[in-house]
Design a protein around this motif. Structure first.
Motif, PDB file in Angstrom:
ATOM      1  N   VAL A  96      -6.209   1.757  -1.841  1.00 18.12           N
ATOM      2  CA  VAL A  96      -7.491   1.748  -2.549  1.00 18.12           C
ATOM      3  C   VAL A  96      -7.829   0.340  -3.030  1.00 18.12           C
ATOM      4  N   ALA A  97      -6.876  -0.348  -3.657  1.00 21.37           N
ATOM      5  CA  ALA A  97      -7.120  -1.720  -4.115  1.00 21.37           C
ATOM      6  C   ALA A  97      -7.268  -2.646  -2.911  1.00 21.37           C
ATOM      7  N   VAL A  98      -8.157  -3.616  -3.019  1.00 19.89           N
ATOM      8  CA  VAL A  98      -8.433  -4.507  -1.897  1.00 19.89           C
ATOM      9  C   VAL A  98      -7.336  -5.552  -1.761  1.00 19.89           C
ATOM     10  N   THR A  99      -6.922  -5.776  -0.510  1.00 15.12           N
ATOM     11  CA  THR A  99      -5.931  -6.789  -0.167  1.00 15.12           C
ATOM     12  C   THR A  99      -6.405  -7.506   1.091  1.00 15.12           C
ATOM     13  N   ALA A 100      -5.657  -8.527   1.502  1.00 12.44           N
ATOM     14  CA  ALA A 100      -6.011  -9.223   2.730  1.00 12.44           C
ATOM     15  C   ALA A 100      -5.977  -8.282   3.926  1.00 12.44           C
ATOM     16  N   ALA A 101      -5.079  -7.278   3.872  1.00 11.69           N
ATOM     17  CA  ALA A 101      -4.941  -6.354   4.997  1.00 11.69           C
ATOM     18  C   ALA A 101      -6.163  -5.460   5.170  1.00 11.69           C
ATOM     19  N   ASN A 102      -6.740  -4.967   4.057  1.00  8.27           N
ATOM     20  CA  ASN A 102      -7.888  -4.059   4.184  1.00  8.27           C
ATOM     21  C   ASN A 102      -9.229  -4.739   3.919  1.00  8.27           C
ATOM     22  N   LEU A 103      -9.200  -6.028   3.622  1.00 10.20           N
ATOM     23  CA  LEU A 103     -10.447  -6.747   3.338  1.00 10.20           C
ATOM     24  C   LEU A 103     -11.481  -6.639   4.456  1.00 10.20           C
ATOM     25  N   PRO A 104     -11.087  -6.725   5.739  1.00  4.92           N
ATOM     26  CA  PRO A 104     -12.107  -6.633   6.797  1.00  4.92           C
ATOM     27  C   PRO A 104     -12.900  -5.338   6.777  1.00  4.92           C
TER      28      PRO A 104
END
Length: 363
Positions: free
Chosen positions: A209-217
């Motif tokens: 749920v929290a944004v990271t480099a992995a899910n940013l796109p």
């Protein structure tokens, strides 16, 4: 931050007028996104509400939403405003915690009067914070009353890692589970991250749920900015949905004054602000990541589950302000291109495909 007329007016979507008749609320939820509480008695005059609705009509807005605070605490004024908006052809929606549904009979009576005034959709808010003040059974009563009248109903449930009230718990309540399938068709339940108001605080969320480099796109722009204009109880007009407006002054773009075209002024101010355009088409999280590439001391990963908390860091952190001032020209062309693709190119291709009987986007 202002930009050239090239960016102004790019947004072509349907606009929403959101109205907060009061900041008063019977609940005092920790981290309330609008800072509402039983102690805040700020109220917006009915004449200003009606003026805003008429200005929205002249400007081609699509719908009108009443939120708060708790809009139903202004019951007579709320009904009058819904009637006025309905008479002008607006779909109308209210956002409420359903405190008024203390029994099934009371819920049916309120829903009937709201629909008689012209209400076309209702949204309920609940979760672990809300049920400290508003029992879940009231949301259930209100949901059933709306569904039995085929009123489109949306329920927002607070999302965090540790919680008791969930989407499944709500839908499993006997009165809701017993609804006939055709009545459940008008019901939508979503879970939305419950965020601290301060960008320096963090909330624990379920995985991913929290944004990271992995899910940013996969993160999108903020659909609320430039689409929703919120007339708040103190007369200020914000250029987004309302969460965080009272702690981010830069999102407030005009003030409602008698005799002024305040809604038009708000739109002009918002659409001439490049940062707001950037937030809409890229999202605050991607701006934070962009800034961190230029100043590695900016830490953003794993901290935010909600656009609005990331937006607060974007506006409040002086390091980000410095990076934007020094480097924003590097990104202007990309943001304007994204806006043009979303607002001009893609819609024209869709229209052409529809007229040709196909939606081939490869030609």
């Amino acid at each position: 931050m202002h930009t050239s007329p090239l960016a102004a007016g790019l947004f072509q979507g349907r606009k929403t007028l959101s109205i907060m008749p009061t900041f008063t609320c019977p609940a005092a939820c920790k981290d309330c996104g609008t800072l509402s509480s039983p102690k805040d008695r700020t109220r917006l005059a009915l004449s200003t509400i009606l003026d805003a609705i008429h200005q929205a009509k002249e400007l081609g807005f699509y719908n009108v939403v009443f939120t708060g605070g708790e809009a139903t605490l202004r019951w007579d004024d709320l009904l009058a405003a819904i009637r006025e908006a309905d008479s002008l052809g607006f779909p109308t929606r209210i956002v409420t915690n359903a405190h008024w549904a203390h029994s099934r009979e009371a819920a049916h009576e309120k829903i009937a009067r709201l629909m008689d005034a012209g209400l076309s959709e209702i949204n309920y808010s609940t979760g672990d914070e809300h049920v400290r003040f508003i029992p879940l059974e009231r949301v259930v009563h209100a949901t059933v009353a709306a569904a039995e009248r085929h009123l489109p109903t949306h329920i927002m449930v607070e999302l965090r890692a540790e919680r008791r009230v969930t989407r499944e718990l709500l839908l499993g309540q006997p009165a809701i589970a017993a609804l006939a399938p055709e009545l459940r068709e008008c019901l939508r339940v979503i879970e939305s991250p419950w965020m601290p108001l301060s960008p320096g605080e963090t909330q624990r969320y379920p995985d991913h749920v929290a944004v990271t480099a992995a899910n940013l796109p996969s993160r999108t722009g903020c659909d609320s900015v430039l689409q929703t204009y919120t007339l708040q109880s103190d007369g200020r007009i914000g250029s987004c949905c309302g969460l965080g407006l009272r702690v981010i002054p830069e999102l407030n773009v005009a003030t409602a004054q008698e005799g002024s075209a305040f809604l038009r002024e708000a739109i002009e101010a918002a659409e001439n602000d490049f940062l707001k355009l950037w937030i809409r088409y890229k999202g605050p999280e991607k701006i934070l990541a962009w800034a961190a590439e230029r100043d590695p001391s900016i830490q953003w990963e794993g901290r935010f589950g909600h656009h609005c908390q990331a937006c607060q860091m974007l506006y409040r952190d002086p390091r980000i302000a410095r990076v934007i001032r020094e480097h924003y020209k590097e990104i202007v062309a990309e943001v304007v291109q994204s806006a043009w693709l979303d607002e001009r190119y893609a819609p024209s291709r869709l229209r052409r495909g529809a007229s040709d009987g196909q939606l081939d986007m490869t030609r």
